[in-house]
Design a protein around this motif. Structure first.
Motif, PDB file in Angstrom:
ATOM      1  N   LYS A   1       0.826  -1.213   0.000  1.00 55.64           N
ATOM      2  CA  LYS A   1       0.000   0.000   0.000  1.00 55.64           C
ATOM      3  C   LYS A   1       0.855   1.257   0.000  1.00 55.64           C
ATOM      4  O   LYS A   1       0.563   2.218  -0.715  1.00 55.64           O
ATOM      5  CB  LYS A   1      -0.934   0.000   1.212  1.00 55.64           C
ATOM      6  CG  LYS A   1      -1.997  -1.060   1.147  1.00 55.64           C
ATOM      7  CD  LYS A   1      -2.899  -1.007   2.360  1.00 55.64           C
ATOM      8  CE  LYS A   1      -3.929  -2.116   2.323  1.00 55.64           C
ATOM      9  NZ  LYS A   1      -4.791  -2.104   3.514  1.00 55.64           N
ATOM     10  N   ILE A   2       1.932   1.254   0.782  1.00 50.07           N
ATOM     11  CA  ILE A   2       2.819   2.415   0.841  1.00 50.07           C
ATOM     12  C   ILE A   2       3.496   2.632  -0.504  1.00 50.07           C
ATOM     13  O   ILE A   2       3.622   3.762  -0.971  1.00 50.07           O
ATOM     14  CB  ILE A   2       3.844   2.243   1.973  1.00 50.07           C
ATOM     15  CG1 ILE A   2       3.149   2.360   3.330  1.00 50.07           C
ATOM     16  CG2 ILE A   2       4.967   3.259   1.861  1.00 50.07           C
ATOM     17  CD1 ILE A   2       4.028   2.035   4.508  1.00 50.07           C
ATOM     18  N   MET A   3       3.913   1.545  -1.137  1.00 52.57           N
ATOM     19  CA  MET A   3       4.570   1.670  -2.433  1.00 52.57           C
ATOM     20  C   MET A   3       3.626   2.245  -3.488  1.00 52.57           C
ATOM     21  O   MET A   3       4.025   3.088  -4.286  1.00 52.57           O
ATOM     22  CB  MET A   3       5.128   0.319  -2.873  1.00 52.57           C
ATOM     23  CG  MET A   3       6.345  -0.104  -2.072  1.00 52.57           C
ATOM     24  SD  MET A   3       6.946  -1.739  -2.453  1.00 52.57           S
ATOM     25  CE  MET A   3       7.562  -1.499  -4.101  1.00 52.57           C
ATOM     26  N   THR A   4       2.358   1.828  -3.485  1.00 56.18           N
ATOM     27  CA  THR A   4       1.416   2.389  -4.459  1.00 56.18           C
ATOM     28  C   THR A   4       1.129   3.853  -4.171  1.00 56.18           C
ATOM     29  O   THR A   4       1.014   4.660  -5.100  1.00 56.18           O
ATOM     30  CB  THR A   4       0.095   1.601  -4.474  1.00 56.18           C
ATOM     31  OG1 THR A   4      -0.452   1.570  -3.157  1.00 56.18           O
ATOM     32  CG2 THR A   4       0.311   0.190  -4.968  1.00 56.18           C
ATOM     33  N   ILE A   5       1.040   4.234  -2.889  1.00 53.66           N
ATOM     34  CA  ILE A   5       0.800   5.640  -2.537  1.00 53.66           C
ATOM     35  C   ILE A   5       1.973   6.501  -2.992  1.00 53.66           C
ATOM     36  O   ILE A   5       1.783   7.570  -3.584  1.00 53.66           O
ATOM     37  CB  ILE A   5       0.573   5.787  -1.016  1.00 53.66           C
ATOM     38  CG1 ILE A   5      -0.760   5.160  -0.609  1.00 53.66           C
ATOM     39  CG2 ILE A   5       0.617   7.244  -0.592  1.00 53.66           C
ATOM     40  CD1 ILE A   5      -0.960   5.048   0.884  1.00 53.66           C
ATOM     41  N   LEU A   6       3.197   6.043  -2.739  1.00 53.48           N
ATOM     42  CA  LEU A   6       4.374   6.813  -3.127  1.00 53.48           C
ATOM     43  C   LEU A   6       4.536   6.882  -4.638  1.00 53.48           C
ATOM     44  O   LEU A   6       4.950   7.912  -5.177  1.00 53.48           O
ATOM     45  CB  LEU A   6       5.630   6.224  -2.474  1.00 53.48           C
ATOM     46  CG  LEU A   6       5.733   6.379  -0.954  1.00 53.48           C
ATOM     47  CD1 LEU A   6       6.966   5.654  -0.427  1.00 53.48           C
ATOM     48  CD2 LEU A   6       5.758   7.829  -0.550  1.00 53.48           C
TER      49      LEU A   6
END
Length: 109
Positions: A92-97
């Motif tokens: 999730k963090i990777m997609t947000i970034l």
């Protein structure tokens, strides 16, 4: 007679200024060329996600940490130029970034 009409009669030369729309934080963040590292660790038996490698201003990184924590509805902290998020939220963090324009590299697992 409405209050707005009364004010217009009292102050005919007054021009109401429209407030400017504020831009999102992702416009003001500095996007770097090097990828941000997204690591997974276990500390005291509990999973955490560590985001490291941002070379911009510390205040921008703190704003990014706050935005990630509120978006994911989890706890976390900002220490030693690293964002520590409670739980395994690497995907999730990777997609947000990536949506913000950062290049992200997954480290460990």
């Amino acid at each position: 007679m409405d209050i707005q009409d009364q004010l217009k009669n009292l102050f005919p030369e007054h021009i109401k200024e429209e407030p400017e729309e504020t831009s999102d934080n992702n416009d003001s963040l500095w996007i770097q060329d090097d990828p941000i590292m997204c690591k997974y660790e276990k500390r005291k038996g509990k999973p955490i996600t560590i985001i490291d490698g941002y070379t911009g201003a510390t205040e921008d990184f703190k704003l990014l940490a706050k935005e990630l924590k509120t978006t994911l509805s989890v706890g976390g902290s900002f220490k030693d130029d690293k964002i520590i998020i409670q739980g395994d939220f690497r995907d999730k963090i990777m997609t947000i970034l990536k949506d913000k324009g950062f290049s992200v590299k997954r480290v460990g697992g």
